[in-house]
Design a protein around this motif. Structure first.
Motif, PDB file in Angstrom:
ATOM      1  N   VAL A 147      48.827 -21.125  26.200  1.00  0.00           N
ATOM      2  CA  VAL A 147      47.632 -20.898  25.379  1.00  0.00           C
ATOM      3  C   VAL A 147      47.888 -19.806  24.343  1.00  0.00           C
ATOM      4  CG1 VAL A 147      45.258 -20.041  25.442  1.00  0.00           C
ATOM      5  CG2 VAL A 147      45.998 -21.749  27.087  1.00  0.00           C
ATOM      6  N   ILE A 150      50.037 -21.168  21.589  1.00  0.00           N
ATOM      7  CA  ILE A 150      49.295 -22.083  20.722  1.00  0.00           C
ATOM      8  C   ILE A 150      48.383 -21.304  19.778  1.00  0.00           C
ATOM      9  CG2 ILE A 150      47.523 -23.886  20.694  1.00  0.00           C
ATOM     10  CD1 ILE A 150      48.682 -24.781  23.424  1.00  0.00           C
ATOM     11  N   ALA A 164      42.324 -23.725  22.458  1.00  0.00           N
ATOM     12  CA  ALA A 164      43.570 -23.993  23.164  1.00  0.00           C
ATOM     13  C   ALA A 164      43.358 -23.946  24.672  1.00  0.00           C
ATOM     14  CB  ALA A 164      44.638 -22.982  22.741  1.00  0.00           C
ATOM     15  N   MET A 168      43.948 -26.952  27.343  1.00  0.00           N
ATOM     16  CA  MET A 168      44.797 -26.734  28.509  1.00  0.00           C
ATOM     17  C   MET A 168      44.033 -27.039  29.791  1.00  0.00           C
ATOM     18  SD  MET A 168      47.931 -26.027  29.035  1.00  0.00           S
ATOM     19  CE  MET A 168      48.266 -25.442  27.368  1.00  0.00           C
ATOM     20  N   THR A 663      48.062 -33.640  24.892  1.00  0.00           N
ATOM     21  CA  THR A 663      49.291 -33.079  24.344  1.00  0.00           C
ATOM     22  C   THR A 663      49.278 -33.134  22.821  1.00  0.00           C
ATOM     23  OG1 THR A 663      50.483 -33.806  26.329  1.00  0.00           O
ATOM     24  CG2 THR A 663      51.804 -33.251  24.385  1.00  0.00           C
ATOM     25  N   ILE A 666      47.021 -30.403  21.415  1.00  0.00           N
ATOM     26  CA  ILE A 666      47.695 -29.108  21.423  1.00  0.00           C
ATOM     27  C   ILE A 666      48.673 -29.012  20.258  1.00  0.00           C
ATOM     28  CG2 ILE A 666      49.355 -27.713  22.720  1.00  0.00           C
ATOM     29  CD1 ILE A 666      47.947 -28.661  25.269  1.00  0.00           C
TER      30      ILE A 666
END
Length: 675
Positions: A147, A150, A164, A168, A663, A666
């Motif tokens: 996190v 990101i 983020a 997650m 994914t 992200i």
């Protein structure tokens, strides 16, 4: 002002604040003692005099005394310890990041710790039983590390770290759910653990947890100075001689350790670490030490209160009400309130995710995409592993009767969610808008669960689409009410979605806490399953999505004008209010249809419109058509992967789609940070 009040014989504002601050701790301690006494009364049938005699008197075999000594008292102590640990952990995180929306829940550490415990329980049960806190700590550190990477250094204090963390949470939650479902014979005890329950049978977990919380005393003793310096900014702290990164890393690890051991002892309990630092500041905590200490006390008070509510609710119902569910029911509305107050001006602006404005999709591109749809559909129907290896052949009549309903369901669901995502993103001019992130799917799912609880029937009943539609509409009303103040900003709407998903999780944990066969059926449906869909349901879903999708195409001009701006749309004579109502009703119907048949699917409504825009579908009509096509491809691919990846077992399509699309989400956030 100060002089005039002094000359008039009135006390100054600073003088008035001192008694309030000095009374804050005694009042909190008094409430803590009274609440603890009341909680013990809820868990015991003994009177106060009998309880005192049981404490100071000799050992007894009387059941009421044993229940008081080994169940009621340990539960109160455990609530105090865990609440204090989570409150302190949340205060450390919020002071480190200077972000009032950060907590173990919102940055992924809780879900990471939960996934670590699930993996350890399934792979090394002996290690998990004796040293599960280390598996939880490793999972939490991995999740938080991702996190932070990101969000980046600039995003820690704002919305990016929360987004983020949300991504997650969904991603790791999908992985944990998939592991639990695949190992149901070993994971039945994980349901109550995942729900967050403080019930105790002896003093074992209290004596296990108490020494491990000693790190909290070290934090209270030594963390106040570095946290005070961090309020000056990283450069100001370094200028005053503080080694920034070692101190921050040490405090992060201490916070994650407190979260991990709490989850190991009692399971997932959210929102305590989010609410207590904010309440501490609201009630007058100003210095770093004051906020740390008062957050610790408020965490104990808040969790003790929510656990008392859970005990009361368990008396009124035939089922156990987990403490984590009670905390979520209180914390989700509080997060809505905090999000309205704490979003900064920068967070209220729209996010611009990367794309390619100069790219346009060609006829050859359309031909290639349609060819991919045909190939994926053919492979889904014909390619599968068997007892003698992989086979590529047209299925027999029996296998065909099983495969075509789930194939049609997956394709229809992908089309419906993709169209809903395009409409929401265009209508709200918000690149993060999608049915799952805004909570529309969560609202539909919550309505279905409540309907099943109240009626005692199945989730997929004849009235399921209507209940799901009402749930989605309720969420839309909430979104419109809360979002108007911030002009439907991405951060505001995303946080509303987080809150609604937390409410869904509370209802879900209430249903799953029993750990029965019904719990696994509910969990399978919530994972987005296609293998339980009948042929009739598949056909009705396909017809409904095609009808609603065709209707949406007629509004492409109005949607184009609405996505440019209200002024331009009104200047061209567009009835904007009526258009919004019709299109939002359309989105609610699409979400209700898909959710009532196969359950919620995360991220697909966000992913398909973005890929369509990146491939060159910049106008509304091409984007609707291309996103619908890509949505069907993604869902068909996820359904096929879930069917073959762990053959002869199956992975629900919603879990696979959440992992794939989460994914990608992200990656989008990372690309936006680097842009």
């Amino acid at each position: 002002m100060h002089n005039s009040r002094t000359q008039a014989g009135l006390p100054s504002m600073s003088t008035l604040a001192i008694p309030r601050r000095s009374l804050r701790y005694p009042i909190t301690f008094l409430l803590l003692v009274l609440l603890a006494m009341g909680h013990v009364q809820l868990g015991s049938t003994l009177s106060l005099s009998q309880q005192w005699a049981a404490l100071v008197g000799p050992a007894s075999d009387d059941f009421s005394i044993l229940q008081f000594q080994d169940a009621a008292l340990p539960r109160v102590v455990m609530a105090l310890l865990v609440g204090a640990g989570l409150g302190l952990s949340g205060s450390i995180l919020q002071q480190l990041t200077q972000n009032r929306l950060v907590s173990p829940m919102t940055i992924g550490s809780a879900s990471g710790a939960w996934l670590g415990l699930v993996c350890a329980t399934l792979l090394a049960p002996t290690f998990a039983a004796h040293h599960g806190e280390w598996a939880a700590l490793l999972g939490a550190m991995g999740a938080v590390g991702l996190v932070l990477l990101i969000a980046g250094r600039a995003g820690i204090a704002g919305l990016p770290i929360v987004l983020a963390g949300m991504a997650m949470n969904l991603l790791l939650g999908a992985l944990a759910s998939g592991l639990v479902m695949l190992n149901d014979q070993y994971a039945r005890n994980l349901f109550l653990w995942g729900a967050g329950d403080l019930a105790q049978m002896d003093w074992h977990w209290v004596t296990w947890l108490l020494p491990k919380l000693a790190i909290g005393l070290a934090v209270l003793a030594f963390a106040s100075r570095p946290l005070t310096l961090l309020r000056l900014g990283s450069e100001g702290a370094q200028a005053r001689g503080m080694s920034l990164w070692p101190v921050m890393l040490g405090l992060f690890v201490a916070s994650l350790w407190l979260t991990s051991i709490s989850i190991t002892a009692v399971g997932l309990i959210g929102f305590i670490g989010l609410l207590t630092p904010n309440l501490a500041r609201l009630l007058g905590a100003r210095s770093a030490f004051d906020e740390l200490l008062y957050s610790t006390l408020l965490g104990a008070l808040l969790l003790l209160g929510t656990d008392a509510l859970a005990v009361l609710a368990s008396r009124w119902t035939i089922n156990l009400v987990p403490s984590g569910a009670a905390a979520a029911l209180i914390g989700a509305p509080a997060l809505l309130w905090l999000s309205r107050r704490q979003l900064s001006g920068e967070d209220q602006r729209g996010l611009v995710l990367p794309g390619h404005a100069d790219r346009r999709i060609t006829r050859w591109g359309w031909a290639l995409i349609i060819s991919c749809v045909v190939c994926i559909t053919w492979l889904t129907l014909c390619l599968a592993p068997g007892a003698s290896g992989w086979k590529l052949e047209w299925p027999s009549a029996l296998i065909w009767s099983f495969r075509w309903p789930r194939t049609l369901t997956a394709a229809s669901a992908g089309i419906g969610l993709a169209i809903a995502g395009v409409i929401l993103q265009r209508l709200l001019r918000n690149p993060l808008a999608s049915p799952d992130i805004l909570g529309l799917s969560a609202g539909a799912t919550l309505a279905l669960l409540i309907g099943a609880f109240l009626t005692g029937g199945a989730i997929q009943s004849a009235s399921a689409p209507l209940a799901a539609f009402m749930g989605s509409m309720l969420v839309l009303v909430i979104l419109l009410l809360f979002g108007r103040r911030h002009q439907y900003a991405p951060g505001m709407l995303a946080l509303v979605g987080i809150s609604l998903m937390a409410l869904l999780d509370a209802a879900l944990q209430f249903a799953l806490a029993k750990g029965t066969a019904d719990s696994f059926a509910i969990m399978g449906w919530l994972a987005g399953s296609t293998y339980r869909v009948s042929a009739q349901q598949a056909v009705w879903l396909c017809l409904g999505v095609l009808i609603l999708g065709s209707i949406s195409l007629f509004f492409h001009r109005g949607l184009t004008l609405a996505s440019i701006g209200d002024g331009i749309a009104l200047g061209r004579g567009l009835p904007l209010t009526r258009l919004r109502i019709v299109l939002l009703l359309l989105v609610s119907l699409l979400c209700a249809l898909v959710t009532s048949v196969m359950g919620p699917v995360a991220f697909l409504g966000l992913l398909a419109p973005h890929i369509a825009a990146i491939l060159g579908a910049r106008k509304v009509l091409p984007q609707l058509l291309l996103a619908a096509t890509l949505g069907s491809v993604l869902m068909l691919t996820a359904d096929w992967i879930g069917r073959v990846i762990i053959y002869p077992l199956q992975m629900p399509v919603g879990v696979v789609a959440s992992i794939l699309c989460g994914t990608y989400f992200i990656i989008l956030l990372v690309r936006q940070r680097c842009a």
